[in-house]
Design a protein around this motif. Structure first.
Motif, PDB file in Angstrom:
ATOM      1  N   ARG A 290      -6.519   7.926   2.892  1.00  0.00           N
ATOM      2  CA  ARG A 290      -6.777   6.781   2.024  1.00  0.00           C
ATOM      3  C   ARG A 290      -5.455   6.225   1.512  1.00  0.00           C
ATOM      4  O   ARG A 290      -4.479   6.949   1.358  1.00  0.00           O
TER       5      ARG A 290
ATOM      6  N   ILE B  62      -7.735  -5.102   8.322  1.00  0.00           N
ATOM      7  CA  ILE B  62      -9.146  -4.737   8.181  1.00  0.00           C
ATOM      8  C   ILE B  62      -9.929  -6.041   8.113  1.00  0.00           C
ATOM      9  O   ILE B  62      -9.952  -6.707   7.075  1.00  0.00           O
TER      10      ILE B  62
ATOM     11  N   ASP C 266     -11.132   2.550   8.329  1.00  0.00           N
ATOM     12  CA  ASP C 266     -11.619   1.161   8.363  1.00  0.00           C
ATOM     13  C   ASP C 266     -10.608   0.203   8.978  1.00  0.00           C
ATOM     14  O   ASP C 266     -10.935  -0.965   9.224  1.00  0.00           O
ATOM     15  N   VAL C 267      -9.389   0.666   9.227  1.00  0.00           N
ATOM     16  CA  VAL C 267      -8.337  -0.196   9.770  1.00  0.00           C
ATOM     17  C   VAL C 267      -8.632  -0.524  11.231  1.00  0.00           C
ATOM     18  O   VAL C 267      -8.948   0.369  12.032  1.00  0.00           O
TER      19      VAL C 267
ATOM     20  N   ALA D 216       0.837  -1.199   0.000  1.00  0.00           N
ATOM     21  CA  ALA D 216       0.000   0.000   0.000  1.00  0.00           C
ATOM     22  C   ALA D 216       0.870   1.247   0.000  1.00  0.00           C
ATOM     23  O   ALA D 216       2.001   1.233   0.487  1.00  0.00           O
TER      24      ALA D 216
ATOM     25  N   ARG E 107      -8.529  -9.182   6.246  1.00  0.00           N
ATOM     26  CA  ARG E 107      -7.615  -8.761   5.182  1.00  0.00           C
ATOM     27  C   ARG E 107      -6.407  -8.025   5.750  1.00  0.00           C
ATOM     28  O   ARG E 107      -6.508  -7.354   6.768  1.00  0.00           O
TER      29      ARG E 107
ATOM     30  N   TYR F  27      -3.062  -5.487   4.627  1.00  0.00           N
ATOM     31  CA  TYR F  27      -2.469  -4.613   3.619  1.00  0.00           C
ATOM     32  C   TYR F  27      -1.112  -4.113   4.124  1.00  0.00           C
ATOM     33  O   TYR F  27      -1.065  -3.336   5.088  1.00  0.00           O
TER      34      TYR F  27
ATOM     35  N   ILE G  70      -8.313   1.782   0.071  1.00  0.00           N
ATOM     36  CA  ILE G  70      -8.809   1.482   1.408  1.00  0.00           C
ATOM     37  C   ILE G  70      -8.777   2.761   2.241  1.00  0.00           C
ATOM     38  O   ILE G  70      -7.952   3.645   2.012  1.00  0.00           O
ATOM     39  N   LYS G  71      -9.705   2.866   3.189  1.00  0.00           N
ATOM     40  CA  LYS G  71      -9.766   4.016   4.076  1.00  0.00           C
ATOM     41  C   LYS G  71      -9.073   3.696   5.396  1.00  0.00           C
ATOM     42  O   LYS G  71      -9.281   2.622   5.959  1.00  0.00           O
TER      43      LYS G  71
END
Length: 280
Positions: A176, A207, A192-193, A160, A210, A212, A188-189
């Protein structure tokens, strides 16, 4: 777990693969020299000598390899200034060749000395130019190999990066992230983590189920994301405070933090006061 394991030990895996390739390649070269000499009926050397020649060259290249990685990391090729970069890389290739020949000859002389013999490299301008031509090809090959490996790893891990394309500094804000994985790009935001995990040179952003990977340090990223409700709770973990469901004290003085996702993390005594302050 496989992703985290690979991230943590990818340098070891890469080193093992490189050593295996070099060992196989140089073993084939040594046996080929012996077979060709036997076929022509002109075996003028001992059976062990081709292996010394090939393995000394391989050992020399492996010892120089970390220097090459450092060079590529600190002086990447600049396509905006090709002339300067070409000159710089040409100079680096000469240094690579000098180091390779020097270490290689030193190892050969030492091994021959142990076998009550002597090794004569036959130093001359012709020999040096001949060796440089071979080393220049190896120099370019190693650079291509490193770049291909880095690209493949980046595609597999789905690294990322900030969509704002800003460097990771405590004064900048990340909202983001752009993730590139297996030829696809998605966003991804940060809000949201759920939690952060240090893994080698990366910080894994979790998340749900998932993961990243973001190339950063947990220390820098935690400070950067404090204003967005993140807190460092362990030398290897950080959490989004809004995701904390419960806290359970432990006899050791540490605590367990349960997230809304069901994930349980350790709250170290070292970070407990900071965690309480940010939670308030």
């Amino acid at each position: 777990m496989n992703l985290q394991h690979f991230q943590r030990f990818q340098s070891i895996y890469a080193s093992v693969l490189l050593c295996a390739y070099v060992l196989i390649n140089n073993t084939v070269n040594a046996t080929t020299q012996i077979m060709e000499a036997q076929r022509e009926g002109a075996l003028t050397f001992s059976m062990w000598e081709p292996f010394v020649w090939e393995y000394s060259s391989a050992l020399s290249a492996l010892l120089i390899f970390p220097i090459l990685i450092w060079f590529l990391r600190h002086l990447p090729f600049n396509w905006q200034n090709i002339t300067t970069s070409l000159g710089r890389y040409f100079g680096a290739s000469i240094i690579f060749s000098v180091l390779h020949v020097g270490i290689m000859v030193g190892v050969r002389k030492f091994i021959y000395l142990l076998n009550d013999g002597s090794y004569n490299f036959g130093l001359s301008w012709f020999e040096l130019i001949y060796e440089y031509q071979k080393d220049a090809i190896s120099f370019v090959f190693f650079i291509v190999l490193i770049k291909v490996y880095q690209y493949v790893v980046q595609q597999l891990l789905g690294e990322a990066s900030s969509i704002e394309e800003s460097e990771l500094q405590t004064t900048s804000t990340i909202n983001r992230l752009l993730v590139k994985k297996l030829g696809k790009e998605f966003i991804i935001k940060i809000e949201d983590v759920d939690w952060l995990e240090s893994s080698g040179n990366y910080v894994n952003l979790h998340i749900g189920s998932r993961i990243y990977p973001l190339r950063a340090t947990l220390t820098a990223l935690s400070k950067q994301l404090e204003v967005q409700g993140f807190c460092r709770i362990h030398r290897s973990h950080g959490v989004k405070l809004d995701k904390v469901e419960s806290i359970t004290p432990l006899p050791s003085g540490d605590s367990e933090i349960k997230l809304t996702t069901g994930k349980v993390l350790n709250l170290s005594r070292r970070y407990k006061e900071q965690f309480k302050l940010q939670l308030k």
